[in-house]
Design an enzyme around this catalytic site. Structure first.
Site, PDB file in Angstrom:
ATOM      1  N   HIS A   1       7.530  15.692  18.632  1.00 23.03           N
ATOM      2  CA  HIS A   1       8.115  16.985  18.085  1.00 23.03           C
ATOM      3  C   HIS A   1       9.814  17.142  19.002  1.00 23.03           C
ATOM      4  CE1 HIS A   1       6.956  18.391  22.382  1.00 23.03           C
ATOM      5  NE2 HIS A   1       5.639  18.180  22.049  1.00 23.03           N
TER       6      HIS A   1
ATOM      7  N   HIS B   1       9.861  16.104  22.572  1.00 21.22           N
ATOM      8  CA  HIS B   1       9.647  14.698  23.084  1.00 21.22           C
ATOM      9  C   HIS B   1      11.495  14.194  22.814  1.00 21.22           C
ATOM     10  CE1 HIS B   1       5.592  14.561  21.758  1.00 21.22           C
ATOM     11  NE2 HIS B   1       5.465  14.256  22.955  1.00 21.22           N
TER      12      HIS B   1
ATOM     13  N   CYS C   1      -8.848  17.331  32.755  1.00 17.58           N
ATOM     14  CA  CYS C   1      -7.983  17.784  31.332  1.00 17.58           C
ATOM     15  C   CYS C   1      -7.662  16.467  30.434  1.00 17.58           C
ATOM     16  CB  CYS C   1      -6.800  18.507  31.892  1.00 17.58           C
ATOM     17  SG  CYS C   1      -5.828  19.314  30.448  1.00 17.58           S
TER      18      CYS C   1
ATOM     19  N   CYS D   1      -3.878  16.432  29.878  1.00 23.61           N
ATOM     20  CA  CYS D   1      -3.038  15.580  30.848  1.00 23.61           C
ATOM     21  C   CYS D   1      -3.312  14.451  31.343  1.00 23.61           C
ATOM     22  CB  CYS D   1      -3.035  16.620  32.256  1.00 23.61           C
ATOM     23  SG  CYS D   1      -2.267  18.216  32.037  1.00 23.61           S
TER      24      CYS D   1
ATOM     25  N   CYS E   1      -6.171  24.606  32.406  1.00 28.87           N
ATOM     26  CA  CYS E   1      -5.070  24.115  32.673  1.00 28.87           C
ATOM     27  C   CYS E   1      -3.761  24.847  32.386  1.00 28.87           C
ATOM     28  CB  CYS E   1      -4.999  22.467  31.941  1.00 28.87           C
ATOM     29  SG  CYS E   1      -3.306  21.719  32.198  1.00 28.87           S
TER      30      CYS E   1
ATOM     31  N   LYS F   1       6.711  27.178  25.009  1.00 31.10           N
ATOM     32  CA  LYS F   1       6.726  25.974  25.121  1.00 31.10           C
ATOM     33  C   LYS F   1       6.300  25.199  23.880  1.00 31.10           C
ATOM     34  CE  LYS F   1       4.731  21.989  27.997  1.00 31.10           C
ATOM     35  NZ  LYS F   1       3.586  21.608  28.770  1.00 31.10           N
TER      36      LYS F   1
ATOM     37  N   LYS G   1       1.954  20.137  21.067  1.00 32.69           N
ATOM     38  CA  LYS G   1       1.239  19.594  19.824  1.00 32.69           C
ATOM     39  C   LYS G   1      -0.169  20.291  19.945  1.00 32.69           C
ATOM     40  CE  LYS G   1       1.824  15.250  20.949  1.00 32.69           C
ATOM     41  NZ  LYS G   1       1.774  13.918  21.078  1.00 32.69           N
TER      42      LYS G   1
END
Length: 557
Positions: A56, A59, A165, A168, A182, A334, A337
């Site tokens: 996206h 990135h 998580c 992450c 998270c 933010k 995805k």
């Protein structure tokens, strides 16, 4: 150092489950390790994104920032190694592949191609692309790194219980959570894990790392991230370094223990040296230590704490600088995805062009802070700055010069004084000579573009004020009009050169539009003769073969 033509393709291996990206824009250093001139060498890396989905715009931000810095370093004469890649292992990639009904390697290959296609659209000038699933290129170095840590007495086994998580690929402490979730992946349920794993003694090195960061021997930028990691190091604990294979089979095997695979850190972080040859040959010593790691602020602690601790344990040099950039938001939220708040950069580029997208990101978003992206803002920047200001200047100057048969650019001293008053007495040569100190050392691409835009505005003021199209009609003022246009050709030539590291497609067009031989040799996608750019900028009288064309097309909605 010679760069070969880049043509990134997938290469089939004898084992159909192994794939590799070959980048034939490989860097050809002198054969003997250590012979590369360290004053000219510049090695920068991006973080390697997870291959669990399509890229996206978030990135795109990091790779665009890194590419601009790489091109700017080449622009001032540095020999650049620019590495990026893909993070292929882990539960997140494996689980997403299963949901799509694909074997994990095929899933990774499919998504990696989406990233590579985007990088081609963006004209990214990387020299190396590393896949962490490459068993020939990456595995040997990752396993060698772990052996060094083990030999140092910094790997041990213990049982533990913790919250994991998947977004992450990291364990979370209660103090890291927001409302039990998270903060970076609030939509994902944390998993409680109970198992026996290998751990790395991060706590052993926290004081040493803290001293290195405080002294800027390991420089962390911006200052807010430096303070953030120093606070983290105060209470840093040892970190999990493996996962049980029966729970996460998709990973690099732990040597000597068939029941475990390497956890993220010894796998993914080591890419920065395995991509340069660590574990296979001594070539990595020619580029390491890295001059710059560029990563997102959400993975700061892994690069500012875990990675330097690993390098200290392995008795390897630390990178010089870590730049933790902000996030790109979409309409104030933010991009992610996992939350679905994304925009497809390929579609934006296809409609508005590569330069519009890149310029908008770099002009609007400081490397030191968060920034917001919106199509309406991109349209405004594109129409007002690239078309209305720069494109319009080029069109007016080139069209008039072609019409009046002007075939030379000349920096006439009679016009220089007026130009200096418009540009506050800063000439092009001085601007070029201060690029490294004023902009690159502080990673201020935004400032560089803003300063160049002031020159564009000054040139538009000059042509509007002088009205050479009117003066040319009068025999008494015709010579003055010609001199003004010759001076403006000199200005357009230099503004084109200064655009080369950022507006790559526009610069290629300007080479054809101006037909100035010295400018045609400038290509910031590969290393340059350090004298080339300075010489082209300093040339105050030169011949042109003008071929007018529209620099940037207006988009009709």
């Amino acid at each position: 150092m010679l760069a070969k033509e880049r043509n990134t393709t997938f290469k089939a291996e004898e084992n159909p489950n192994i794939f590799r990206v070959e980048n034939r824009d490989a860097v050809d250093f002198d054969e003997a390790a250590g012979t590369n001139n360290s004053a000219k060498k510049y090695y920068l890396t991006t973080a390697i994104p997870y291959m669990n989905g399509a890229p996206h715009a978030g990135h795109a931000l990091e790779i665009v920032q890194a590419d601009a810095l790489a091109r700017m370093q080449r622009f001032i004469g540095k020999e650049v190694v620019f590495q990026t890649g893909s993070d292929d292992h882990g539960m997140k990639n494996r689980n997403t592949a299963a949901k799509e009904g694909l074997e994990v390697r095929e899933f990774i290959k499919k998504n990696a191609q989406l990233f590579l296609s985007l990088y081609k659209q963006l004209d990214i000038s990387y020299t190396d692309f590393i896949h962490t699933s490459d068993e020939q290129k990456h595995y040997p170095g990752a396993q060698l790194m772990r052996k060094r840590l083990q030999d140092a007495g910094d790997i041990y086994k213990k049982s533990y219980t913790g919250l994991y998580c998947e977004g992450c690929e990291a364990m979370k402490l209660e103090k890291d959570l927001v409302d039990g979730h998270c903060p970076d992946h609030p939509g994902k349920q944390l998993q409680e894990i109970q198992e026996e794993n290998y751990f790395f003694r991060l706590s052993k090195y926290k004081d040493q790392i803290k001293n290195l960061i405080e002294s800027d021997e390991y420089r962390i930028e911006p200052e807010i991230r430096k303070n953030e990691i120093l606070a983290f190091l105060e209470k840093a604990e040892d970190v999990s370094f493996s996962r049980q294979k029966n729970k996460m089979p998709w990973g690099i095997p732990v040597p000597g223990d068939d029941e475990h695979v390497m956890y993220v850190w010894c796998d993914a972080l080591t890419n920065y040296i395995t991509g340069q040859g660590f574990g296979r040959n001594d070539d990595w010593q020619k580029s390491w230590p890295a001059d710059l790691h560029i990563v997102g602020k959400d993975i700061l602690r892994f690069h500012a704490a875990f990675w330097p601790a690993m390098l200290l344990s392995a008795k390897l040099p630390l990178p010089k600088t870590l730049l933790a950039h902000g996030h790109l938001t979409l309409n104030g939220e933010k991009m992610s995805k996992s939350t679905g708040n994304v925009i497809d950069p390929s579609e934006v580029i296809e409609k508005y062009g590569r330069d519009a997208f890149v310029f908008n990101l770099l002009y609007d978003v400081s490397l030191n802070a968060d920034g917001d992206f919106s199509v309406s803002r991109l349209e405004n920047v594109y129409n007002s700055m690239l078309i209305g200001a720069w494109g319009n200047l080029v069109n007016r100057v080139i069209s008039l010069c072609k019409k009046y048969g002007i075939e030379k650019g000349i920096a006439h001293s009679s016009i220089q004084k007026e130009w200096e008053s418009l540009t506050q007495n800063q000439d092009f040569e001085t601007f070029f000579e201060t690029i490294e100190k004023k902009y690159l050392q502080n990673f201020d691409l935004q400032g560089y573009l803003q300063e160049r835009y002031k020159y564009v505005q000054a040139a538009n003021e000059l042509i509007t004020k002088e009205e050479p199209w009117k003066k040319y009609k009068d025999e008494a003022t015709r010579e003055q009009a010609i001199q003004t246009l010759e001076f403006l050709l000199y200005v357009v030539k230099n503004l084109s050169i200064l655009s080369a590291p950022i507006l790559t497609q526009g610069f290629d067009k300007m080479k054809n539009i101006l037909g100035y031989e010295e400018m045609a040799q400038i290509d910031t996608s590969r290393d340059l003769d350090p004298e080339l750019v300075g010489k082209a900028l300093k040339t105050r009288e030169f011949s042109v073969k003008l071929e007018p064309e529209i620099l940037y097309q207006r988009i009709e909605n």
